[in-house]
Design a protein around this motif. Structure first.
Motif, PDB file in Angstrom:
ATOM      1  N   SER A 209      44.495 -28.417  82.214  1.00  0.00           N
ATOM      2  CA  SER A 209      44.230 -29.650  82.944  1.00  0.00           C
ATOM      3  C   SER A 209      44.961 -29.555  84.273  1.00  0.00           C
ATOM      4  N   ALA A 220      51.852 -42.172  83.730  1.00  0.00           N
ATOM      5  CA  ALA A 220      50.432 -42.415  83.458  1.00  0.00           C
ATOM      6  C   ALA A 220      49.588 -41.186  83.770  1.00  0.00           C
ATOM      7  N   ASP A 221      49.870 -40.525  84.914  1.00  0.00           N
ATOM      8  CA  ASP A 221      49.136 -39.305  85.275  1.00  0.00           C
ATOM      9  C   ASP A 221      49.237 -38.264  84.171  1.00  0.00           C
ATOM     10  N   ARG A 223      50.362 -38.553  80.944  1.00  0.00           N
ATOM     11  CA  ARG A 223      49.862 -38.911  79.613  1.00  0.00           C
ATOM     12  C   ARG A 223      48.337 -38.810  79.553  1.00  0.00           C
ATOM     13  N   ALA A 224      47.687 -39.113  80.669  1.00  0.00           N
ATOM     14  CA  ALA A 224      46.226 -38.989  80.715  1.00  0.00           C
ATOM     15  C   ALA A 224      45.795 -37.526  80.610  1.00  0.00           C
ATOM     16  N   ALA A 225      46.587 -36.635  81.211  1.00  0.00           N
ATOM     17  CA  ALA A 225      46.228 -35.216  81.211  1.00  0.00           C
ATOM     18  C   ALA A 225      46.644 -34.499  79.933  1.00  0.00           C
ATOM     19  N   GLY A 228      48.184 -38.246  75.916  1.00  0.00           N
ATOM     20  CA  GLY A 228      49.109 -39.316  75.605  1.00  0.00           C
ATOM     21  C   GLY A 228      50.576 -38.922  75.616  1.00  0.00           C
TER      22      GLY A 228
END
Length: 340
Positions: A209, A220-221, A223-225, A228
């Motif tokens: 990723s 947030a960046d 955990r999205a990639a 979690g």
């Protein structure tokens, strides 16, 4: 003998040096390829630590052995061997050397940084700092040192199979870190401001990723990639102060942070955050002789393909005029190399 010297930031010129002389326990290597790295760019811009001017740059070297002076160092070199040069000249006597940490010798002299390097027709190198290959090209040999920086950083991190690692900085050093992280079986997330560099690394199959950074990375960046989670290892190859200081905020609790890049300044962090996460902070400098041998073997076995790395070339004659263009973002340089 001709060489190219960086007289002061932003100013290269050709000079005539004395012919290299044979010395005990050394070989004379005819330089064939010189990789240009971040150290050279920073020296050109005037913001490279551990650096004084004037200096002949060049420490990513592929060449041919043309003379060998025997001594008490065991070796298997012969005239005509194609070789990579290990540019870290350690004293062999200090506490670091005696404990095997040759890469961070107390008295280290890195050629092209502390002493004159390989932007010259010939160079004299200790026999134990020369690594040969019967099959690799000069292009490939010139990239061994760059790869060594990445391998050493990954070895410092002690990555585990399946571990989630964030690599910040998608330049040649970050590319090397990604290469060896994948070989260790890690799940790799790359972050960089350049979309083209991230696309290149994805095309090489070296990331799972990626995040194109426009400001500071946040939870947030990541955990999205990473499904979690936060990365349990963050390896920063940017040399950017803000990026490096932010790593303490984006690594998982119990995680490790490795600084490969460096900047001229103080590293500071909020101690309660550092302690509550029980973090391990490491630096990574240079690499070790075994790293050179391992990388040469991996390239010979075609486990690593270095050919896509070489995006730009210049001749020795044209280098002083071309060098500054490699700094232009529009050029999208991955790795530039000088041919002799």
């Amino acid at each position: 003998m001709r060489a190219i010297i960086l007289k002061e930031p932003g100013q290269f010129s050709f000079i005539e040096q004395e012919e290299v002389k044979a010395e005990k326990n050394k070989a004379i290597v005819k330089i064939k390829r010189i990789g240009i790295c971040g150290t050279d760019y920073h020296a050109f811009k005037g913001d490279q630590p551990f650096f004084t001017y004037p200096r002949v740059l060049g420490h990513e070297l592929g060449g041919e052995v043309v003379s060998i002076s025997e001594g008490d160092i065991k070796h298997d070199l012969k005239i005509g061997d194609k070789v990579a040069v290990e540019p870290y000249l350690n004293c062999g006597k200090c506490q670091a050397c005696e404990s095997g940490h040759l890469n961070c010798c107390e008295n280290i002299q890195v050629i092209g940084v502390h002493s004159d390097g390989g932007m010259a027709e010939y160079i004299s190198i200790p026999l134990n700092k020369i690594h040969k290959s019967d099959t690799l090209s000069f292009d490939q040999l010139a990239l061994v040192e760059t790869l060594g920086i990445g391998l050493h950083a990954v070895n410092r991190a002690k990555l585990n199979q399946g571990e989630k690692v964030l690599i910040i900085g998608a330049g040649p050093i970050g590319l090397g870190v990604a290469q060896f992280s994948k070989l260790k079986g890690a799940q790799v997330c790359m972050a960089d401001i350049s979309g083209s560099r991230l696309a290149f690394i994805e095309k090489m199959g070296l990331s799972d990723s990626s995040i194109q950074v426009s400001g500071s990375l946040d939870d947030a960046d990541l955990r999205a990639a990473l499904g979690g989670d936060l990365p349990s290892v963050v390896i920063d190859a940017t040399g950017n102060k803000n990026s490096m200081l932010n790593t303490f905020n984006i690594v998982a609790h119990g995680g490790r942070v490795v600084f490969v890049g460096l900047f001229q300044g103080d590293v500071t962090f909020f101690d309660p955050n550092f302690h509550k996460r029980e973090l391990t902070l490491m630096s990574s400098r240079n690499c070790l002789p075994d790293d050179f041998r391992e990388i040469i073997s991996l390239i010979e076995k075609e486990v690593i393909d270095t050919n896509p790395w070489l995006s730009h070339r210049t001749s020795f004659e044209d280098m002083p005029n071309k060098f500054e263009t490699f700094l232009e973002p529009s050029q999208e340089v991955i790795k530039a190399i000088i041919e002799l």
